[in-house]
Write a protein that holds these residues in place. Structure first.
Motif, PDB file in Angstrom:
ATOM      1  N   UNK A   1     -23.319 -42.064  24.892  1.00  0.00           N
ATOM      2  CA  UNK A   1     -23.900 -43.337  25.311  1.00  0.00           C
ATOM      3  C   UNK A   1     -23.274 -43.765  26.632  1.00  0.00           C
ATOM      4  N   UNK A   2     -24.023 -44.567  27.398  1.00  0.00           N
ATOM      5  CA  UNK A   2     -23.480 -45.150  28.609  1.00  0.00           C
ATOM      6  C   UNK A   2     -22.969 -46.541  28.258  1.00  0.00           C
ATOM      7  N   UNK A   3     -21.726 -46.820  28.646  1.00  0.00           N
ATOM      8  CA  UNK A   3     -21.143 -48.127  28.354  1.00  0.00           C
ATOM      9  C   UNK A   3     -21.207 -48.987  29.620  1.00  0.00           C
ATOM     10  N   UNK A   4     -21.871 -50.139  29.503  1.00  0.00           N
ATOM     11  CA  UNK A   4     -21.977 -51.034  30.659  1.00  0.00           C
ATOM     12  C   UNK A   4     -20.640 -51.728  30.909  1.00  0.00           C
ATOM     13  N   UNK A   5     -19.802 -51.797  29.860  1.00  0.00           N
ATOM     14  CA  UNK A   5     -18.498 -52.465  29.985  1.00  0.00           C
ATOM     15  C   UNK A   5     -17.564 -51.720  30.916  1.00  0.00           C
ATOM     16  N   UNK A   6     -17.425 -50.401  30.726  1.00  0.00           N
ATOM     17  CA  UNK A   6     -16.486 -49.651  31.564  1.00  0.00           C
ATOM     18  C   UNK A   6     -17.205 -48.641  32.455  1.00  0.00           C
ATOM     19  N   UNK A   7     -18.546 -48.731  32.478  1.00  0.00           N
ATOM     20  CA  UNK A   7     -19.363 -47.907  33.375  1.00  0.00           C
ATOM     21  C   UNK A   7     -19.064 -46.418  33.255  1.00  0.00           C
ATOM     22  N   UNK A   8     -18.846 -45.964  32.009  1.00  0.00           N
ATOM     23  CA  UNK A   8     -18.624 -44.530  31.808  1.00  0.00           C
ATOM     24  C   UNK A   8     -19.528 -44.041  30.685  1.00  0.00           C
ATOM     25  N   UNK A   9     -19.623 -42.726  30.573  1.00  0.00           N
ATOM     26  CA  UNK A   9     -20.357 -42.174  29.455  1.00  0.00           C
ATOM     27  C   UNK A   9     -19.343 -41.795  28.388  1.00  0.00           C
ATOM     28  N   UNK A  10     -19.621 -42.207  27.162  1.00  0.00           N
ATOM     29  CA  UNK A  10     -18.656 -41.983  26.085  1.00  0.00           C
ATOM     30  C   UNK A  10     -19.323 -41.265  24.915  1.00  0.00           C
ATOM     31  N   UNK A  11     -18.500 -40.573  24.113  1.00  0.00           N
ATOM     32  CA  UNK A  11     -18.993 -39.927  22.893  1.00  0.00           C
ATOM     33  C   UNK A  11     -19.137 -40.988  21.811  1.00  0.00           C
ATOM     34  N   UNK A  12     -20.282 -41.001  21.121  1.00  0.00           N
ATOM     35  CA  UNK A  12     -20.460 -41.966  20.030  1.00  0.00           C
ATOM     36  C   UNK A  12     -20.912 -41.250  18.764  1.00  0.00           C
ATOM     37  N   UNK A  13     -20.574 -41.864  17.625  1.00  0.00           N
ATOM     38  CA  UNK A  13     -20.997 -41.352  16.333  1.00  0.00           C
ATOM     39  C   UNK A  13     -22.088 -42.276  15.796  1.00  0.00           C
ATOM     40  N   UNK A  14     -22.784 -41.850  14.710  1.00  0.00           N
ATOM     41  CA  UNK A  14     -23.914 -42.659  14.240  1.00  0.00           C
ATOM     42  C   UNK A  14     -23.564 -44.127  13.982  1.00  0.00           C
ATOM     43  N   UNK A  15     -22.375 -44.399  13.478  1.00  0.00           N
ATOM     44  CA  UNK A  15     -22.046 -45.774  13.115  1.00  0.00           C
ATOM     45  C   UNK A  15     -21.265 -46.495  14.210  1.00  0.00           C
ATOM     46  N   UNK A  16     -21.091 -45.856  15.381  1.00  0.00           N
ATOM     47  CA  UNK A  16     -20.366 -46.496  16.476  1.00  0.00           C
ATOM     48  C   UNK A  16     -21.163 -47.690  16.988  1.00  0.00           C
ATOM     49  N   UNK A  17     -20.543 -48.872  17.038  1.00  0.00           N
ATOM     50  CA  UNK A  17     -21.255 -49.992  17.638  1.00  0.00           C
ATOM     51  C   UNK A  17     -20.518 -50.513  18.879  1.00  0.00           C
ATOM     52  N   UNK A  18     -19.230 -50.180  19.007  1.00  0.00           N
ATOM     53  CA  UNK A  18     -18.469 -50.639  20.181  1.00  0.00           C
ATOM     54  C   UNK A  18     -17.959 -49.425  20.955  1.00  0.00           C
ATOM     55  N   UNK A  19     -17.805 -49.578  22.260  1.00  0.00           N
ATOM     56  CA  UNK A  19     -17.324 -48.499  23.109  1.00  0.00           C
ATOM     57  C   UNK A  19     -15.917 -48.079  22.656  1.00  0.00           C
ATOM     58  N   UNK A  20     -15.710 -46.798  22.355  1.00  0.00           N
ATOM     59  CA  UNK A  20     -14.388 -46.350  21.908  1.00  0.00           C
ATOM     60  C   UNK A  20     -13.331 -46.517  22.998  1.00  0.00           C
ATOM     61  N   UNK A  21     -13.751 -46.609  24.266  1.00  0.00           N
ATOM     62  CA  UNK A  21     -12.776 -46.739  25.361  1.00  0.00           C
ATOM     63  C   UNK A  21     -12.408 -48.194  25.634  1.00  0.00           C
TER      64      UNK A  21
END
Lengths: 244, 113
Positions: free
Chosen positions: B71-91
């Protein structure tokens, strides 16, 4: 035979199993597995738009109060808005019978072993209604917060119903459904004094999953909040008509 | 168990394509299932056995390619790995995630003869 989906049973194909020539080939397909449903949903959407219909797909766990919400809504509004209701359940016509008792046209779809409605069932389901006499088509999906999220029915919006007798963390437990919804109704709020359900926490969870989600709290028993829901319906219907 | 309906649709698409090419049977199917697609690969494999009976796909091998969620995170402007239940940016913890990869559900290719 349905002209949109060709749903008559296919003719038997010949099924030879001679492998003499051994000519192996690779075919690139790259087709989405939901393509057929998506195509039928797009056809439904065009069909509904031609009749100026607002179509809502109501989704929730079993027992959240969807049918009661519909009964109350129809009794209060069907004098001035034309409704039709498709009811999805694995078995029985109990829900369609309850809706029909309000005087609004209702049709029951029994999915049998199926866990969700699909665009094909809905396309045929509406054949039971006079769409020219209908303003709002309400589709009550099978009570299930998982499978119906993947199946577009051709609706304008999904409305997720969550009752306060369930956990406030449902939106984060079933994020796919709450992400797909445009509106979340928190139902049975007359029971809040007897429960530990934290409405604010529920709202926070829901907005984390879907920042654009609208939220309405109501009770069909006390009538609290129903005016907000009715105003939402009227606004959505007006927007649909402007868009025509 | 919406995997049953999805598997039936897989068999339908594959059989139509194979018979259009005059195939006598399908040897392998390659399917892409994204980790965010809400579909359990094992359940598809289980349903597949039941759905291919009496079709050109009977006896074929189902190869499932899993596609990880991104997913692309607008918060830290990076692409991050997400899992099905991820709702918040892991970074950075932001909820402004836009899924870019992992929702695939496609029949990629068939090997026929």
């Amino acid at each position: 035979m349905c002209t949109d989906c060709g749903c008559a049973p296919d003719a038997q194909h010949d099924h030879h199993h001679s492998h003499d020539d051994g000519s192996m080939r690779t075919l690139r397909i790259e087709e989405n597995l939901l393509a057929k449903n998506d195509r039928l949903a797009a056809a439904n959407r065009t069909h509904f738009a031609a009749h100026g219909l607002l179509t809502l797909n109501l989704v929730s766990s079993p027992g959240s109060g969807k049918t009661t919400l519909l009964e109350r809504t129809l009794r209060d509004l069907s004098g001035r808005i034309g409704f039709a209701v498709l009811e999805g359940d694995q078995q029985t016509s109990n829900d369609a019978d309850r809706i029909a008792a309000t005087g609004v046209p209702a049709h029951q779809i029994n999915t049998g072993a199926g866990c969700h409605l699909d665009a094909h069932m809905v396309g045929h389901g509406v054949e039971h209604f006079d769409l020219d006499a209908t303003d709002i088509l309400l589709i009550e999906n099978v009570g299930n917060l998982v499978c119906p999220a993947a199946f577009d029915l051709g609706e304008d919006a999904k409305v997720a119903v969550l009752s306060v007798t369930e956990g406030e963390d449902k939106p984060v437990k079933y994020p796919q459904m709450f992400r797909a919804a445009s509106l979340m109704i928190i139902n049975k709020i007359d029971l809040l004094p007897y429960l530990d359900f934290d409405v604010e926490k529920c709202r926070t969870y829901a907005l984390q999953v879907n920042p654009g989600l609208e939220i309405i709290e109501l009770s069909c028993r006390s009538g609290a909040g129903l005016d907000v829901w009715y105003a939402w319906l009227e606004k959505a219907l007006a927007q649909k008509r402007v868009g025509r | 168990m919406h995997e049953l309906g999805i598997t039936q649709s897989l068999v339908e698409i594959a059989e139509r394509a194979a018979s259009e090419q005059g195939a006598q049977r399908v040897l392998t199917l390659t399917v892409e299932i994204g980790e965010l697609a809400g579909v359990v690969p094992d359940a598809v494999a289980f349903c597949f056995e039941a759905c291919v009976h009496g079709t050109l796909l009977e006896g074929s091998q189902l190869l499932i390619r899993s596609i990880p969620g991104r997913a692309h995170c607008a918060g830290c402007a990076t692409e991050v790995a997400v899992e099905p239940m991820t709702i918040a940016c892991p970074a950075c913890g932001s909820f402004a995630l836009e899924r870019r990869q992992g929702e695939e559900l496609r029949l990629l290719e068939l090997e026929i003869e």
